[in-house]
Design an enzyme around this catalytic site. Structure first.
Site, mmCIF file in Angstrom:
data_model
loop_
_atom_site.group_PDB
_atom_site.id
_atom_site.type_symbol
_atom_site.label_atom_id
_atom_site.label_comp_id
_atom_site.label_asym_id
_atom_site.label_seq_id
_atom_site.Cartn_x
_atom_site.Cartn_y
_atom_site.Cartn_z
ATOM 1 N N LYS A 1 0.814 -1.222 0.000
ATOM 2 C CA LYS A 1 0.000 0.000 0.000
ATOM 3 C C LYS A 1 0.841 1.262 0.000
ATOM 4 C CE LYS A 1 -4.382 -1.789 1.710
ATOM 5 N NZ LYS A 1 -5.433 -1.727 2.742
ATOM 6 N N ARG B 1 -3.490 -10.028 5.423
ATOM 7 C CA ARG B 1 -3.927 -10.077 4.016
ATOM 8 C C ARG B 1 -2.827 -9.527 3.116
ATOM 9 N NH1 ARG B 1 -6.564 -6.654 0.371
ATOM 10 N NH2 ARG B 1 -8.188 -7.648 -0.915
#
Length: 274
Positions: free
Chosen positions: A219, A253
Site C-alpha cells: 500500500k 492479508r
C-alpha cells in the site's frame, strides 16, 4: 473460529492471499481476470501457505470506478466455484453488495470481507442470513474520495468506536460475536501518520475482544514513507506483516504469500518458546 466446514485456530497468525479478479486493482489489476488464471494463482497461494483466499471483483483503490452488480457477479462467482472445488482453504468474498454476498456464500465462500462494514442496502440482512463470519472494516468516506484530507480527533479511538458500533449492530441483527472480525482499514481514508498510528497502537484494537485482520501489503503507506513504487514494496510489506504478527494479529492479508508465510512462521516459532 468456524468458517463453513473448516475450523481455523486463530491463536496463531494466518496468511490471507489476495485474489483480485479485476482489471484495475492498484497492484495486480488484470492479472487474474480469467478463471483458469485465477484458479492457478489461488492454488499457488495455498501451496505457499495461505489459509484464506480473498476474492474481490471491484477495486477499492482511491478513484476507482463503481462496478455493476452483474459485472461483479460475473467476475467473482465462477472463480469462487472453481477454487472451492480444488483448494483446501477458507474462501473470503471481498464485497459490499448484498447479492454478491448471497451468491458467493452459495458458491463456497465462508467469510464475508466488507470494506463498508455491512452498511450498504441489504448487506446486513444478507450477511446475517448467510451465517458465515464477517470482517468489518473501517473506512472514512468512500473509495473514490477517501484520501481527500482525512481527519480524526484520535484515529485509534475513532476507529475503535466505529468498529464497536458496527459490531453491536451486527450482534443485534443475529450475527454472534464469535463470527465477527475487525479490520482497521489501513489506507482507507487515512493519512500516512494515521496509518502508522494504527500499526503502533494495534494492540488497543485487539484488546476490544474481536479477532483482527490487517491488510497493508504494497500500500501507499509503504510507498510514500520509503519512496518505493508498487513493485518495490516487498521489504516494507514483510516488515509490517512481521510487526503485526508479533503483536498478535490473527489474519494478515497480502499479495506475496510465500515471503509473508516465511515471516509468520518465524513469529510462530518464537511464540512457542517459553
Amino acid at each position: 473460529m468456524q468458517f463453513g466446514n473448516q475450523f481455523i485456530d486463530l491463536s496463531q497468525p494466518h496468511v490471507m492471499g489476495i485474489l483480485n479478479v479485476t482489471p484495475d486493482s492498484f497492484s495486480d489489476g488484470g492479472k487474474h481476470a480469467d478463471v483458469n488464471q485465477a484458479l492457478e494463482h489461488a492454488l499457488r497461494m495455498v501451496d505457499e501457505g495461505a489459509s484464506f483466499i480473498d476474492i474481490g471483483g471491484e477495486s477499492t483503490r482511491p478513484g476507482a470506478p463503481e462496478v455493476s452488480l452483474q459485472e461483479e457477479l460475473d467476475r467473482t462467482i465462477p472463480v469462487i466455484e472453481a477454487v472451492a472445488k480444488r483448494a483446501k482453504c477458507v474462501i473470503s468474498i471481498d464485497t459490499s453488495k448484498a447479492d454478491v454476498m448471497r451468491e458467493a456464500v452459495n458458491a463456497g465462500a465462508a467469510l464475508i470481507n466488507d470494506v463498508r462494514a455491512l452498511q450498504e442496502p441489504g448487506a446486513l440482512d444478507a450477511a446475517t442470513k448467510a451465517g458465515v463470519p464477517v470482517c468489518l472494516m473501517h473506512m472514512q468516506g468512500q473509495p473514490r474520495t477517501m484520501q481527500n484530507n482525512p481527519h480524526y480527533n484520535n484515529v485509534v479511538e475513532d476507529v475503535a468506536q466505529f468498529l464497536l458500533e458496527r459490531a453491536a449492530v451486527c450482534e443485534a441483527s443475529g450475527i454472534s460475536k464469535g463470527k465477527i472480525l475487525f479490520d482497521p482499514g489501513y489506507g482507507f481514508g487515512k493519512s500516512l501518520e494515521h496509518n502508522f498510528a494504527l500499526v503502533k497502537y494495534l494492540p488497543e484494537l485487539m484488546a476490544l475482544g474481536y479477532p483482527v485482520l490487517v491488510g497493508m501489503s504494497r500500500k501507499s503507506m509503504i510507498g510514500n514513507l520509503l519512496n518505493r513504487k508498487v513493485d518495490e514494496r516487498l521489504a516494507g510489506s514483510i516488515s509490517l506483516a512481521t510487526i503485526v504478527a508479533q503483536m498478535g494479529a490473527q489474519i494478515i492479508r497480502v499479495h506475496d504469500v510465500r515471503e509473508t508465510a516465511d515471516a509468520v512462521n518465524i513469529v510462530k516459532m518464537l511464540n512457542t518458546i517459553k
